[in-house]
Write a protein that holds these residues in place. Structure first.
Motif, PDB file in Angstrom:
ATOM      1  N   PHE A 179      46.203-115.798  42.522  1.00  0.00           N
ATOM      2  CA  PHE A 179      46.079-114.448  43.244  1.00  0.00           C
ATOM      3  C   PHE A 179      46.564-113.389  42.727  1.00  0.00           C
ATOM      4  CE2 PHE A 179      47.507-117.568  47.149  1.00  0.00           C
ATOM      5  CZ  PHE A 179      46.027-118.190  47.290  1.00  0.00           C
ATOM      6  N   PHE A 180      46.015-111.976  42.869  1.00  0.00           N
ATOM      7  CA  PHE A 180      45.904-110.882  42.238  1.00  0.00           C
ATOM      8  C   PHE A 180      46.659-109.817  43.307  1.00  0.00           C
ATOM      9  CE2 PHE A 180      44.139-112.976  38.922  1.00  0.00           C
ATOM     10  CZ  PHE A 180      44.295-112.390  37.594  1.00  0.00           C
ATOM     11  N   THR A 181      47.808-109.527  43.381  1.00  0.00           N
ATOM     12  CA  THR A 181      48.250-108.581  44.132  1.00  0.00           C
ATOM     13  C   THR A 181      47.552-108.234  45.422  1.00  0.00           C
ATOM     14  OG1 THR A 181      48.623-107.297  41.920  1.00  0.00           O
ATOM     15  CG2 THR A 181      49.272-105.971  43.793  1.00  0.00           C
ATOM     16  N   VAL A 182      47.958-109.309  46.319  1.00  0.00           N
ATOM     17  CA  VAL A 182      47.643-109.406  47.662  1.00  0.00           C
ATOM     18  C   VAL A 182      48.333-108.329  48.687  1.00  0.00           C
ATOM     19  CG1 VAL A 182      46.669-110.959  49.343  1.00  0.00           C
ATOM     20  CG2 VAL A 182      47.191-111.803  47.073  1.00  0.00           C
ATOM     21  N   TYR A 183      47.111-107.737  49.235  1.00  0.00           N
ATOM     22  CA  TYR A 183      47.803-106.678  50.473  1.00  0.00           C
ATOM     23  C   TYR A 183      46.920-106.542  51.789  1.00  0.00           C
ATOM     24  CZ  TYR A 183      44.192-103.411  49.618  1.00  0.00           C
ATOM     25  OH  TYR A 183      42.871-102.913  49.505  1.00  0.00           O
ATOM     26  N   GLY A 184      47.535-106.182  52.604  1.00  0.00           N
ATOM     27  CA  GLY A 184      46.794-106.060  53.951  1.00  0.00           C
ATOM     28  C   GLY A 184      47.651-105.995  55.143  1.00  0.00           C
ATOM     29  N   GLN A 210      56.932 -96.042  35.540  1.00  0.00           N
ATOM     30  CA  GLN A 210      56.017 -95.714  34.621  1.00  0.00           C
ATOM     31  C   GLN A 210      55.494 -94.442  35.071  1.00  0.00           C
ATOM     32  OE1 GLN A 210      57.457 -97.603  31.787  1.00  0.00           O
ATOM     33  NE2 GLN A 210      55.454 -97.118  31.169  1.00  0.00           N
ATOM     34  N   ALA A 211      56.033 -93.504  35.948  1.00  0.00           N
ATOM     35  CA  ALA A 211      55.376 -92.329  36.420  1.00  0.00           C
ATOM     36  C   ALA A 211      53.862 -92.712  37.295  1.00  0.00           C
ATOM     37  CB  ALA A 211      55.074 -91.291  35.387  1.00  0.00           C
ATOM     38  N   GLY A 212      53.716 -93.970  37.737  1.00  0.00           N
ATOM     39  CA  GLY A 212      52.703 -94.586  38.439  1.00  0.00           C
ATOM     40  C   GLY A 212      51.619 -94.675  37.372  1.00  0.00           C
ATOM     41  N   ARG A 213      51.744 -94.784  36.020  1.00  0.00           N
ATOM     42  CA  ARG A 213      50.605 -95.173  35.121  1.00  0.00           C
ATOM     43  C   ARG A 213      50.732 -96.571  34.927  1.00  0.00           C
ATOM     44  NH1 ARG A 213      46.753 -92.179  34.151  1.00  0.00           N
ATOM     45  NH2 ARG A 213      46.869 -92.659  31.791  1.00  0.00           N
ATOM     46  N   VAL A 214      50.532 -97.325  36.264  1.00  0.00           N
ATOM     47  CA  VAL A 214      50.491 -98.801  35.985  1.00  0.00           C
ATOM     48  C   VAL A 214      49.380 -99.236  36.847  1.00  0.00           C
ATOM     49  CG1 VAL A 214      51.898-100.875  36.802  1.00  0.00           C
ATOM     50  CG2 VAL A 214      53.210 -98.969  35.854  1.00  0.00           C
ATOM     51  N   TRP A 215      48.759-100.168  36.363  1.00  0.00           N
ATOM     52  CA  TRP A 215      47.469-100.716  36.980  1.00  0.00           C
ATOM     53  C   TRP A 215      47.517-102.291  37.559  1.00  0.00           C
ATOM     54  CZ3 TRP A 215      48.004 -97.514  32.999  1.00  0.00           C
ATOM     55  CH2 TRP A 215      47.171 -96.321  32.911  1.00  0.00           C
ATOM     56  N   ARG A 216      47.079-102.296  38.773  1.00  0.00           N
ATOM     57  CA  ARG A 216      46.931-103.418  39.412  1.00  0.00           C
ATOM     58  C   ARG A 216      45.538-103.843  39.932  1.00  0.00           C
ATOM     59  NH1 ARG A 216      50.700-104.173  36.919  1.00  0.00           N
ATOM     60  NH2 ARG A 216      52.719-104.639  37.580  1.00  0.00           N
ATOM     61  N   ASP A 217      45.373-105.147  40.000  1.00  0.00           N
ATOM     62  CA  ASP A 217      44.209-105.634  40.479  1.00  0.00           C
ATOM     63  C   ASP A 217      44.033-105.744  42.100  1.00  0.00           C
ATOM     64  OD1 ASP A 217      41.373-106.200  40.804  1.00  0.00           O
ATOM     65  OD2 ASP A 217      41.522-107.888  39.329  1.00  0.00           O
ATOM     66  N   PHE A 218      44.589-104.974  43.091  1.00  0.00           N
ATOM     67  CA  PHE A 218      45.072-104.844  44.213  1.00  0.00           C
ATOM     68  C   PHE A 218      43.766-105.616  45.008  1.00  0.00           C
ATOM     69  CE2 PHE A 218      47.089-101.050  43.066  1.00  0.00           C
ATOM     70  CZ  PHE A 218      48.497-101.396  43.513  1.00  0.00           C
ATOM     71  N   THR A 219      44.123-106.586  45.751  1.00  0.00           N
ATOM     72  CA  THR A 219      43.105-107.609  46.226  1.00  0.00           C
ATOM     73  C   THR A 219      43.329-107.884  47.863  1.00  0.00           C
ATOM     74  OG1 THR A 219      42.888-108.775  44.475  1.00  0.00           O
ATOM     75  CG2 THR A 219      42.046-109.577  46.267  1.00  0.00           C
ATOM     76  N   TYR A 220      42.330-107.379  48.865  1.00  0.00           N
ATOM     77  CA  TYR A 220      42.497-107.408  50.132  1.00  0.00           C
ATOM     78  C   TYR A 220      42.716-108.787  50.700  1.00  0.00           C
ATOM     79  CZ  TYR A 220      42.150-105.870  54.983  1.00  0.00           C
ATOM     80  OH  TYR A 220      42.530-105.556  56.505  1.00  0.00           O
ATOM     81  N   VAL A 221      43.550-108.835  51.580  1.00  0.00           N
ATOM     82  CA  VAL A 221      44.004-110.405  52.236  1.00  0.00           C
ATOM     83  C   VAL A 221      42.561-111.019  52.696  1.00  0.00           C
ATOM     84  CG1 VAL A 221      44.656-109.826  54.493  1.00  0.00           C
ATOM     85  CG2 VAL A 221      45.553-111.513  53.367  1.00  0.00           C
ATOM     86  N   ALA A 315      35.825-107.911  47.192  1.00  0.00           N
ATOM     87  CA  ALA A 315      35.104-106.724  46.957  1.00  0.00           C
ATOM     88  C   ALA A 315      35.431-105.508  47.843  1.00  0.00           C
ATOM     89  CB  ALA A 315      33.519-106.779  46.943  1.00  0.00           C
ATOM     90  N   THR A 316      36.450-105.807  48.652  1.00  0.00           N
ATOM     91  CA  THR A 316      36.859-104.808  49.749  1.00  0.00           C
ATOM     92  C   THR A 316      37.699-103.618  48.698  1.00  0.00           C
ATOM     93  OG1 THR A 316      37.220-106.205  51.319  1.00  0.00           O
ATOM     94  CG2 THR A 316      38.544-104.140  51.510  1.00  0.00           C
ATOM     95  N   SER A 317      37.103-102.257  48.883  1.00  0.00           N
ATOM     96  CA  SER A 317      37.635-101.191  48.271  1.00  0.00           C
ATOM     97  C   SER A 317      39.219-101.052  48.576  1.00  0.00           C
ATOM     98  CB  SER A 317      36.848 -99.952  48.473  1.00  0.00           C
ATOM     99  OG  SER A 317      37.082 -99.386  49.684  1.00  0.00           O
ATOM    100  N   LEU A 318      40.015-100.414  47.725  1.00  0.00           N
ATOM    101  CA  LEU A 318      41.420-100.107  48.023  1.00  0.00           C
ATOM    102  C   LEU A 318      41.344 -99.107  49.068  1.00  0.00           C
ATOM    103  CD1 LEU A 318      44.317-100.553  47.265  1.00  0.00           C
ATOM    104  CD2 LEU A 318      44.090 -98.698  45.481  1.00  0.00           C
ATOM    105  N   GLU A 319      40.553 -98.018  49.158  1.00  0.00           N
ATOM    106  CA  GLU A 319      40.583 -97.040  50.213  1.00  0.00           C
ATOM    107  C   GLU A 319      40.358 -97.684  51.654  1.00  0.00           C
ATOM    108  OE1 GLU A 319      38.150 -92.963  51.170  1.00  0.00           O
ATOM    109  OE2 GLU A 319      37.339 -94.283  49.544  1.00  0.00           O
ATOM    110  N   GLU A 320      39.527 -98.560  51.637  1.00  0.00           N
ATOM    111  CA  GLU A 320      39.071 -99.160  52.845  1.00  0.00           C
ATOM    112  C   GLU A 320      40.276-100.383  53.231  1.00  0.00           C
ATOM    113  OE1 GLU A 320      37.578-100.656  56.556  1.00  0.00           O
ATOM    114  OE2 GLU A 320      36.793 -98.931  55.313  1.00  0.00           O
ATOM    115  N   GLY A 321      40.671-100.913  52.354  1.00  0.00           N
ATOM    116  CA  GLY A 321      41.874-101.902  52.490  1.00  0.00           C
ATOM    117  C   GLY A 321      42.899-101.007  53.133  1.00  0.00           C
ATOM    118  N   ILE A 322      43.350 -99.915  52.245  1.00  0.00           N
ATOM    119  CA  ILE A 322      44.845 -99.068  52.722  1.00  0.00           C
ATOM    120  C   ILE A 322      44.428 -98.340  54.151  1.00  0.00           C
ATOM    121  CG2 ILE A 322      45.939 -97.122  52.350  1.00  0.00           C
ATOM    122  CD1 ILE A 322      46.489 -99.530  50.382  1.00  0.00           C
ATOM    123  N   ARG A 323      43.214 -98.027  54.390  1.00  0.00           N
ATOM    124  CA  ARG A 323      42.975 -97.491  55.889  1.00  0.00           C
ATOM    125  C   ARG A 323      43.278 -98.758  56.879  1.00  0.00           C
ATOM    126  NH1 ARG A 323      39.510 -97.967  59.637  1.00  0.00           N
ATOM    127  NH2 ARG A 323      38.141 -99.662  58.619  1.00  0.00           N
TER     128      ARG A 323
END
Length: 335
Positions: A179-184, A210-221, A315-323
């Motif tokens: 799993f890659f950085t699951v959220y929801g 790192q002042a936010g200069r870190v990248w994650r493959d956020f994946t909606y649950v 394929a759920t976008s981070l914008e939609e997942g955070i909403r």
């Protein structure tokens, strides 16, 4: 009626969503959890409480590190398929004992119970953390993952090797899921999305590595759950093309497979924070900190195999997942 499906870690974040989805699909589910206090147990109780009123769900409170209790569980319910998601999570090293008890002893007990219980398929949680010091992106199951940089990652890599040995020795079909950085909604409060949202909503500071200069493959649950339920019915077989002189880590001469489940679209943590700020209508109070030990700068999933074998990839976008997450957060916390 078909045999029930066992979901371990059913009061946990992903396990709760998997159990709920299986019930919606008409399956009988037995959900197991030990309710360890790694984070607020009231959240686990709330998740479990939404499952238990259903007549298609049976809840069991037990510790899978207890071999006798685990054997008894399998004898009472006679499962055919198992989704093993229970584990001690977290890449921050604090105390090694919970990782050993849950991720190693508990996993071994699960393998033994599946072996003797005639289980048709064991699907278990691994983690993108196994890629550790790998620098080649995107992370592929076909690359070696022999340099974990956290104890949690080491236990998850061990799980993959243990499962492969049982598949080889006893013909137990196993599928491991990285799993890659699951959220929801109903997520873990120790993870970035929930932690940042909670702090910003309450006007507290957030620590930003790192002042936010870190990248994650956020994946909606929901995408994670879709991948799991599709793979449960895809029972692996030995790879007839496997070459011992040129071994492929993703396949082998046993009924064992490993898949990435991730969004294949890394997002910068700064963008995540901006989306949370927009959804809450509040600005974050930021404190920059170094990257903690055990963390990496970037993750990205190669989901070629998942898409090929089950016709799906997150394929759920981070914008939609955070909403969706913030809407749940406001409701749950009455915020």
């Amino acid at each position: 009626m078909s045999a029930p499906i066992l979901v371990t870690g059913a009061a946990g974040f992903i396990g709760f969503h998997v159990a709920r989805r299986l019930m919606a699909d008409g399956h009988q589910v037995v959900g197991v959890d030990s309710f360890t206090p790694y984070y607020d147990v009231s959240l686990k109780e709330a998740r479990f409480g939404t499952l238990t009123p259903h007549n298609t769900f049976v809840g069991e409170r037990l510790d899978l590190a207890d071999a006798e209790a685990t054997r008894d569980l399998f004898e009472r319910h006679r499962f055919e398929k198992v989704i093993h998601l229970a584990a001690q999570p977290g890449v921050r090293f604090v105390d090694p004992q919970p990782y050993t008890a849950s991720n190693l002893i508990g996993f071994m007990n699960m393998l033994e119970a599946c072996r003797h219980g005639g289980i048709r398929h064991l699907v278990y949680a691994s983690s993108s953390s196994v890629y550790g010091a790998n620098r080649k992106l995107p992370f592929s199951e076909h690359d070696s993952a022999d340099h974990p940089i956290s104890l949690y990652a080491a236990t998850k890599k061990a799980n993959e090797m243990m499962a492969h040995s049982y598949a080889s020795l006893f013909g137990l079909p196993c599928t491991g899921l990285r799993f890659f950085t699951v959220y929801g909604p109903w997520g873990r409060p120790d993870m970035a999305v929930y932690k940042f949202t909670h702090a910003i909503a309450e006007g507290r500071e957030i620590q930003v590595a790192q002042a936010g200069r870190v990248w994650r493959d956020f994946t909606y649950v929901d995408d994670i759950v879709e991948g799991i339920v599709r793979l449960v019915d895809r029972i692996p077989a030995p790879d007839p093309t496997w070459d011992a002189e040129h071994p492929d880590p993703a396949t082998g001469p046993a009924p064992h497979r490993v898949y990435n489940i991730g969004n294949d679209s890394p997002e910068e943590v700064n963008d995540l924070i901006a989306l949370i700020e927009d959804a809450l209508g509040k600005k974050a109070k930021r404190v920059d900190v170094p990257l903690p030990p055990g963390d990496v700068l970037e993750t990205r999933a190669d989901v070629t195999d998942l898409r090929r074998d089950v016709g799906f990839a997150p394929a759920t976008s981070l914008e939609e997942g955070i909403r969706r997450f913030v809407a749940w957060y406001r409701d749950y916390h009455r915020a």
